[in-house]
Design a protein around this motif. Structure first.
Motif, short mmCIF file in Angstrom:
data_model
loop_
_atom_site.label_atom_id
_atom_site.label_comp_id
_atom_site.label_asym_id
_atom_site.label_seq_id
_atom_site.Cartn_x
_atom_site.Cartn_y
_atom_site.Cartn_z
N SER A 179 3.32 28.36 53.95
CA SER A 179 3.45 29.82 53.92
C SER A 179 2.96 30.41 52.59
CB SER A 179 4.90 30.23 54.15
OG SER A 179 5.74 29.66 53.15
N ILE A 180 2.56 29.56 51.67
CA ILE A 180 2.11 30.03 50.34
C ILE A 180 0.64 30.44 50.42
CG2 ILE A 180 1.78 29.41 47.92
CD1 ILE A 180 4.01 27.34 48.31
N LYS A 181 0.35 31.66 50.00
CA LYS A 181 -1.04 32.13 49.99
C LYS A 181 -1.66 31.79 48.64
CE LYS A 181 -4.89 34.12 50.84
NZ LYS A 181 -5.90 33.29 51.54
N GLU A 182 -2.48 30.76 48.64
CA GLU A 182 -3.18 30.33 47.44
C GLU A 182 -4.42 29.55 47.87
OE1 GLU A 182 -0.70 27.76 45.18
OE2 GLU A 182 -0.56 26.21 46.73
N PRO A 183 -5.44 29.48 47.01
CA PRO A 183 -6.65 28.74 47.38
C PRO A 183 -6.39 27.24 47.41
CG PRO A 183 -6.81 29.49 45.11
CD PRO A 183 -5.58 30.12 45.69
N CYS A 184 -7.01 26.56 48.36
CA CYS A 184 -6.94 25.10 48.37
C CYS A 184 -7.90 24.56 47.32
CB CYS A 184 -7.27 24.55 49.76
SG CYS A 184 -8.95 24.90 50.32
N GLU A 185 -7.87 23.27 47.11
CA GLU A 185 -8.65 22.68 46.02
C GLU A 185 -10.15 22.91 46.18
OE1 GLU A 185 -7.50 21.45 43.16
OE2 GLU A 185 -5.58 22.13 43.96
N ILE A 186 -10.66 22.79 47.40
CA ILE A 186 -12.10 22.99 47.59
C ILE A 186 -12.49 24.44 47.36
CG2 ILE A 186 -11.95 23.37 50.09
CD1 ILE A 186 -14.74 21.52 48.12
N GLU A 187 -11.58 25.37 47.67
CA GLU A 187 -11.87 26.79 47.41
C GLU A 187 -11.95 27.07 45.92
OE1 GLU A 187 -10.22 29.71 50.77
OE2 GLU A 187 -8.63 28.55 49.77
N LYS A 188 -11.11 26.41 45.14
CA LYS A 188 -11.16 26.58 43.69
C LYS A 188 -12.52 26.16 43.15
CE LYS A 188 -6.18 25.84 43.11
NZ LYS A 188 -5.14 24.92 42.59
N ILE A 189 -13.05 25.08 43.71
CA ILE A 189 -14.38 24.61 43.30
C ILE A 189 -15.46 25.58 43.77
CG2 ILE A 189 -16.06 22.75 43.61
CD1 ILE A 189 -13.67 20.84 43.92
N ASN A 190 -15.33 26.04 45.02
CA ASN A 190 -16.36 26.91 45.60
C ASN A 190 -16.36 28.31 45.01
OD1 ASN A 190 -17.19 24.88 47.28
ND2 ASN A 190 -16.06 25.61 49.07
N SER A 191 -15.23 28.73 44.45
CA SER A 191 -15.12 30.12 43.99
C SER A 191 -16.14 30.46 42.91
CB SER A 191 -13.71 30.40 43.48
OG SER A 191 -13.42 29.61 42.34
N HIS A 192 -16.52 29.49 42.08
CA HIS A 192 -17.49 29.77 41.01
C HIS A 192 -18.82 30.23 41.60
CE1 HIS A 192 -19.58 29.50 37.17
NE2 HIS A 192 -20.54 28.83 37.80
N GLY A 193 -19.26 29.55 42.65
CA GLY A 193 -20.54 29.92 43.25
C GLY A 193 -20.45 31.07 44.23
N MET A 194 -19.29 31.29 44.82
CA MET A 194 -19.14 32.31 45.85
C MET A 194 -18.78 33.68 45.29
SD MET A 194 -19.84 30.79 48.71
CE MET A 194 -19.19 31.92 49.93
N ARG A 195 -17.97 33.70 44.24
CA ARG A 195 -17.57 34.99 43.68
C ARG A 195 -18.64 35.55 42.75
NH1 ARG A 195 -11.02 34.61 42.49
NH2 ARG A 195 -10.41 34.73 44.70
N ARG A 196 -18.49 36.84 42.38
CA ARG A 196 -19.54 37.52 41.62
C ARG A 196 -19.07 37.89 40.22
NH1 ARG A 196 -21.78 42.18 45.53
NH2 ARG A 196 -19.61 42.89 45.37
N SER A 197 -20.04 38.23 39.40
CA SER A 197 -19.80 38.71 38.03
C SER A 197 -20.38 40.11 37.89
CB SER A 197 -20.46 37.79 37.01
OG SER A 197 -19.99 36.47 37.11
#
Length: 259
Positions: A181-199
């Protein structure tokens, strides 16, 4: 006794459904570790109470019953001090229609009686079983047959060995996808976030001393610069140095105070 020994050899828990007090006593003599009570027993508090008095876990199907009827039988069971009870939502028809499954009733019973719940399935496929997992079912009952062409009312709603194996696999996968029930990124999302999110990126050349406006800014991947969450904080500040178009903006390139 032969069936019980076979179950032990295969690592299968043997339980059975008593239909009267004599059946309960007979099963006690065989050393059963739990009881299954059928839907007709949801309105037979006397038998439920006698069964519960043996101190063994009980699975009680609730087909055809109202919440009030279930309440009376649950109270009878709990009066014995036996709290090891699981209620199964059930539709008493063979086969039953998917639109009659009423799986949300599991949640109603779980809340009303502060109890674990499950689902006894008589539909022709596995959809209701899988959905019930997402609604909190901790037990699934599904009829089993070696040959669906055999005579008898249960065959059309039963799973053959191949179907039953697939049902178990689907249930295990359903448990996996539910997660926590915890809303948090899984480990692979933490890795993917660098390339997927923007600056935050300069949309045009920004000369030193220029007050930064929203028209001068845009957002691009990757997330190696300032996060877009800071864009409103950045707007209105003065560029401390020249910033080239398409360059990632850093805090060191702007003055601290807004103009």
């Amino acid at each position: 006794k032969e069936i019980i020994e076979c179950c032990k050899e295969e690592g299968v828990l043997f339980i059975s459904t008593p239909y009267n007090a004599e059946d309960v006593d007979f099963l006690e003599g065989l050393g059963v570790s739990a009881y299954k009570l059928a839907s007709i027993h949801a309105v037979e508090p006397w038998l439920a109470k006698y069964t519960a008095s043996k101190g063994k876990p009980i699975f009680l199907s609730t087909g055809m019953a109202t919440l009030g009827e279930v309440d009376e039988t649950v109270r009878a069971i709990r009066e014995t001090g036996n709290q090891d009870l699981i209620l199964l939502q059930c539709t008493t028809n063979y086969p039953s229609r998917m639109e009659d499954a009423n799986l949300r009733a599991m949640q109603t019973m779980a809340q009303a009686f502060d109890i674990s719940v499950g689902y006894s399935d008589h539909t022709p496929d596995d959809i209701a079983c899988i959905v019930s997992i997402g609604l909190g079912a901790t037990v699934i009952e599904k009829h089993f047959t070696l040959d669906k062409s055999l005579p008898g009312p249960d065959q059309s709603t039963s799973s053959d060995p191949e179907e039953f194996l697939q049902l178990v696999k689907n249930i295990r996968n359903a448990e996996k996808v539910l997660g926590s029930s915890i809303k948090e990124p899984c480990e692979i999302e933490k890795i993917n976030s660098h390339g997927m999110r923007r600056s935050i990126v300069a949309k045009c050349d920004i000369q030193a001393g220029t007050v930064i406006s929203d028209a001068m800014l845009t957002f691009k991947r990757p997330a190696s610069g300032l996060s877009p969450v800071f864009v409103e904080e950045l707007i209105g500040k003065e560029a401390a140095e020249d910033i080239k178009a398409d360059a990632l903006i850093q805090w060191s390139q702007v003055k601290n105070e807004a103009v």
